[in-house]
Write a protein that holds these residues in place. Structure first.
Motif, PDB file in Angstrom:
ATOM      1  N   GLY A 155       0.815  -1.216   0.000  1.00 43.92           N
ATOM      2  CA  GLY A 155       0.000   0.000   0.000  1.00 43.92           C
ATOM      3  C   GLY A 155       0.842   1.256   0.000  1.00 43.92           C
ATOM      4  O   GLY A 155       0.526   2.232  -0.697  1.00 43.92           O
ATOM      5  N   LYS A 156       1.932   1.260   0.767  1.00 43.58           N
ATOM      6  CA  LYS A 156       2.794   2.445   0.803  1.00 43.58           C
ATOM      7  C   LYS A 156       3.460   2.662  -0.541  1.00 43.58           C
ATOM      8  O   LYS A 156       3.589   3.814  -1.008  1.00 43.58           O
ATOM      9  CB  LYS A 156       3.851   2.287   1.891  1.00 43.58           C
ATOM     10  CG  LYS A 156       4.733   3.522   2.015  1.00 43.58           C
ATOM     11  CD  LYS A 156       5.683   3.448   3.200  1.00 43.58           C
ATOM     12  CE  LYS A 156       6.514   4.729   3.303  1.00 43.58           C
ATOM     13  NZ  LYS A 156       7.441   4.708   4.433  1.00 43.58           N
TER      14      LYS A 156
ATOM     15  N   ALA B 256       2.246   1.865  -3.473  1.00 45.67           N
ATOM     16  CA  ALA B 256       1.226   2.407  -4.376  1.00 45.67           C
ATOM     17  C   ALA B 256       0.979   3.884  -4.094  1.00 45.67           C
ATOM     18  O   ALA B 256       0.834   4.704  -5.011  1.00 45.67           O
ATOM     19  CB  ALA B 256      -0.065   1.601  -4.244  1.00 45.67           C
ATOM     20  N   TRP B 257       0.925   4.255  -2.824  1.00 52.49           N
ATOM     21  CA  TRP B 257       0.690   5.651  -2.443  1.00 52.49           C
ATOM     22  C   TRP B 257       1.842   6.537  -2.918  1.00 52.49           C
ATOM     23  O   TRP B 257       1.626   7.615  -3.473  1.00 52.49           O
ATOM     24  CB  TRP B 257       0.533   5.749  -0.933  1.00 52.49           C
ATOM     25  CG  TRP B 257       0.262   7.143  -0.439  1.00 52.49           C
ATOM     26  CD1 TRP B 257      -0.932   7.787  -0.396  1.00 52.49           C
ATOM     27  CD2 TRP B 257       1.228   8.055   0.103  1.00 52.49           C
ATOM     28  NE1 TRP B 257      -0.794   9.033   0.133  1.00 52.49           N
ATOM     29  CE2 TRP B 257       0.528   9.239   0.455  1.00 52.49           C
ATOM     30  CE3 TRP B 257       2.601   7.984   0.333  1.00 52.49           C
ATOM     31  CZ2 TRP B 257       1.180  10.328   1.014  1.00 52.49           C
ATOM     32  CZ3 TRP B 257       3.240   9.076   0.897  1.00 52.49           C
ATOM     33  CH2 TRP B 257       2.514  10.234   1.226  1.00 52.49           C
ATOM     34  N   CYS B 258       3.070   6.065  -2.715  1.00 54.21           N
ATOM     35  CA  CYS B 258       4.237   6.850  -3.132  1.00 54.21           C
ATOM     36  C   CYS B 258       4.262   7.025  -4.649  1.00 54.21           C
ATOM     37  O   CYS B 258       4.619   8.096  -5.156  1.00 54.21           O
ATOM     38  CB  CYS B 258       5.522   6.171  -2.665  1.00 54.21           C
ATOM     39  SG  CYS B 258       5.781   6.275  -0.872  1.00 54.21           S
ATOM     40  N   THR B 259       3.918   5.971  -5.360  1.00 53.70           N
ATOM     41  CA  THR B 259       3.901   6.056  -6.816  1.00 53.70           C
ATOM     42  C   THR B 259       2.899   7.102  -7.281  1.00 53.70           C
ATOM     43  O   THR B 259       3.180   7.919  -8.168  1.00 53.70           O
ATOM     44  CB  THR B 259       3.551   4.691  -7.426  1.00 53.70           C
ATOM     45  OG1 THR B 259       4.500   3.718  -6.989  1.00 53.70           O
ATOM     46  CG2 THR B 259       3.540   4.756  -8.954  1.00 53.70           C
ATOM     47  N   GLN B 260       1.726   7.105  -6.674  1.00 53.99           N
ATOM     48  CA  GLN B 260       0.699   8.085  -7.041  1.00 53.99           C
ATOM     49  C   GLN B 260       1.162   9.506  -6.744  1.00 53.99           C
ATOM     50  O   GLN B 260       0.980  10.419  -7.558  1.00 53.99           O
ATOM     51  CB  GLN B 260      -0.594   7.787  -6.289  1.00 53.99           C
ATOM     52  CG  GLN B 260      -1.746   8.710  -6.659  1.00 53.99           C
ATOM     53  CD  GLN B 260      -2.971   8.436  -5.817  1.00 53.99           C
ATOM     54  OE1 GLN B 260      -2.878   8.014  -4.675  1.00 53.99           O
ATOM     55  NE2 GLN B 260      -4.143   8.659  -6.387  1.00 53.99           N
ATOM     56  N   ARG B 261       1.795   9.724  -5.598  1.00 53.79           N
ATOM     57  CA  ARG B 261       2.276  11.059  -5.241  1.00 53.79           C
ATOM     58  C   ARG B 261       3.348  11.537  -6.210  1.00 53.79           C
ATOM     59  O   ARG B 261       3.377  12.704  -6.611  1.00 53.79           O
ATOM     60  CB  ARG B 261       2.831  11.056  -3.812  1.00 53.79           C
ATOM     61  CG  ARG B 261       1.804  10.709  -2.748  1.00 53.79           C
ATOM     62  CD  ARG B 261       0.826  11.827  -2.528  1.00 53.79           C
ATOM     63  NE  ARG B 261       1.449  13.004  -1.941  1.00 53.79           N
ATOM     64  CZ  ARG B 261       0.798  14.108  -1.625  1.00 53.79           C
ATOM     65  NH1 ARG B 261      -0.515  14.179  -1.858  1.00 53.79           N
ATOM     66  NH2 ARG B 261       1.419  15.144  -1.100  1.00 53.79           N
TER      67      ARG B 261
ATOM     68  N   THR C 250       6.642  15.053  -1.392  1.00 54.76           N
ATOM     69  CA  THR C 250       6.775  13.594  -1.396  1.00 54.76           C
ATOM     70  C   THR C 250       7.906  13.168  -0.477  1.00 54.76           C
ATOM     71  O   THR C 250       8.655  12.247  -0.773  1.00 54.76           O
ATOM     72  CB  THR C 250       7.047  13.082  -2.820  1.00 54.76           C
ATOM     73  OG1 THR C 250       8.199  13.760  -3.327  1.00 54.76           O
ATOM     74  CG2 THR C 250       5.869  13.342  -3.738  1.00 54.76           C
TER      75      THR C 250
ATOM     76  N   ASP D 288       7.851  11.596   2.292  1.00 52.49           N
ATOM     77  CA  ASP D 288       7.760  10.238   2.820  1.00 52.49           C
ATOM     78  C   ASP D 288       8.217   9.207   1.806  1.00 52.49           C
ATOM     79  O   ASP D 288       8.443   8.056   2.144  1.00 52.49           O
ATOM     80  CB  ASP D 288       6.312   9.919   3.231  1.00 52.49           C
ATOM     81  CG  ASP D 288       5.894  10.744   4.427  1.00 52.49           C
ATOM     82  OD1 ASP D 288       6.805  11.204   5.145  1.00 52.49           O
ATOM     83  OD2 ASP D 288       4.673  10.904   4.634  1.00 52.49           O
ATOM     84  N   CYS D 289       8.304   9.586   0.535  1.00 56.08           N
ATOM     85  CA  CYS D 289       8.665   8.636  -0.514  1.00 56.08           C
ATOM     86  C   CYS D 289      10.035   8.906  -1.108  1.00 56.08           C
ATOM     87  O   CYS D 289      10.424   8.283  -2.082  1.00 56.08           O
ATOM     88  CB  CYS D 289       7.617   8.670  -1.636  1.00 56.08           C
ATOM     89  SG  CYS D 289       5.934   8.449  -1.041  1.00 56.08           S
TER      90      CYS D 289
END
Length: 420
Positions: free
Chosen positions: A331-332, A334-339, A396, A398-399
């Motif tokens: 999930g993390k 996927a979230w980072c990719t979107q950001r 971003t 966090d990513c």
């Protein structure tokens, strides 16, 4: 290339969780095999493939763990809590008992079904037949055969109307199916079902699958749900020696064997398995009873030697923890990719505006800012539509340690350096 710390953490966490899961699984098998050594007659160590192939390896592994132990895992699902895989040991000095059950009665070939009944009579083995109430059962000549099976002392159980899943049925649909089955069987045996007060109302779900609606109806109608602890897909592939090995090695006091009423030549497979198994179990002191008799004489307070509750509960807990950890990191990612994608879009728009301003400020000939060119307000609109707050076009942090972020950042740097 230096691996970011967050990625190191993710890899380590996932690897450790999977390792713990694997170790718990191995521990469950070891404890099961160790415990089996102290059970009279139980010879799990002898289970193994005969001809080989994925199916035999798979079912060997399942029985190393034990069907009853896997039943404890399935019991974590609410509608599987009442499913019975085997009975506790018999009370007193009755000796070890085992119940033979046969699915899909009567089958397409009535002659082979009668041959099975004759063989069981010769061996003096009462059995439980789980009946599908389709045309093979409700036709007039088939009704006589089903009545004959009941008159010979065999027990009849509910196996639905078709050999197909019933899990998609609503509560009303399933209840109607149960009514239809009971009506068909009562008409066939010309009497009440169950035929005596000592017999239980048995239901075996087609394909072994239950649902919440099914469980509600069966509970309200006082049904007991039966699977078994000795099963090896005898209907699916031909290897009588392997199927017989599963039964002979895995049988213990209170075991329930699942075989199938076969059609044509496949019925000979069932008979060959029984010809091998019955004398071997009888020599070890087993007696053969119907499913209701197995539970009527069971000692409820005595645990089965085939079960290993601690190791299976530990396996379930480790499985849940491992899945949660994996889901978190996926999930993390996927979230980072979107950001990063959103941030890249906004950064590209910002570079367009910057280039236009440079060209205007340089006073190049023929350059005018038309209403259609991007402006600060247009940039703000793009930022808002991209889901990023004003002033946070590259938020971003966090990513930033992810490989994806590093690759994207390097690409953006190269593009900026190439711009005039």
């Amino acid at each position: 290339m230096k691996i970011p710390s967050s990625n190191k953490c993710a890899c380590c966490t996932c690897c450790v969780s999977l390792l713990v899961l694997l170790l718990n699984l191995v521990l469950a098998v070891v404890l099961r095999l160790t415990a089996a050594g102290g059970c009279e007659g139980l010879r799990v160590q002898d289970i193994g493939p005969v001809r080989g192939g994925f199916s035999e390896v798979n079912w060997s592994f399942v029985h190393w763990l034990g069907m009853r132990n896997l039943g404890r895992v399935l019991a974590w699902i609410p509608w599987n809590r009442r499913v019975l895989f085997g009975a506790p040991p018999a009370v007193g000095s009755l000796g070890p008992q085992i119940a033979f059950t046969f699915d899909d009665a009567i089958g397409n070939n009535a002659t082979t079904f009668v041959s099975l009944l004759d063989f069981l009579d010769e061996e003096k083995v009462p059995a439980t037949f789980f009946v599908i109430a389709n045309n093979n059962t409700v036709a007039p000549d088939r009704q006589l055969i089903l009545k004959d099976a009941s008159d010979r002392g065999h027990e009849l159980g509910n196996h639905g109307l078709l050999d197909d899943f019933m899990t998609t049925m609503s509560r009303d649909e399933f209840e109607a199916a149960v009514d239809q089955w009971e009506s068909s069987v009562k008409n066939a045996i010309q009497g009440d079902w169950p035929v005596s007060p000592t017999q239980w109302k048995w239901f075996r779900p087609p394909k072994g699958m239950m649902s919440g609606a099914m469980d509600e109806v069966l509970t309200a109608r006082d049904y007991h749900i039966a699977l078994g602890d000795l099963y090896s897909d005898d209907w699916a592939y031909e290897d009588e020696a392997f199927h017989a090995r599963i039964i002979k090695s895995g049988a213990c006091d209170g075991s329930v064997t699942i075989l199938h009423v076969m059609d044509g030549e496949r019925t000979l497979r069932t008979l060959d398995i029984l010809r091998d198994v019955i004398p071997a179990l009888r020599a070890r002191g087993f007696s053969f009873v119907r499913l209701s008799d197995l539970y009527n004489t069971a000692h409820e307070d005595m645990p089965s030697c085939a079960e290993c509750p601690i190791c299976m509960d530990a396996f379930v807990v480790s499985l849940m923890v491992s899945l949660l950890v994996l889901c978190f990191w996926v999930g993390k990612l996927a979230w980072c990719t979107q950001r990063r994608v959103k941030s890249t879009v906004v950064s590209s728009q910002a570079r367009v505006v910057t280039n236009i301003r440079r060209r205007l400020s340089s006073g190049g000939p023929g350059i005018e800012l038309s209403p259609t060119e991007p402006t600060d307000s247009a940039l703000l609109a793009v930022s808002t539509q991209s889901g990023l707050p004003e002033g946070s076009t590259n938020d971003t942090k966090d990513c930033e340690d992810s490989p994806l972020s590093q690759r994207t950042g390097r690409s953006e740097h190269k593009v900026s350096a190439a711009e005039p």
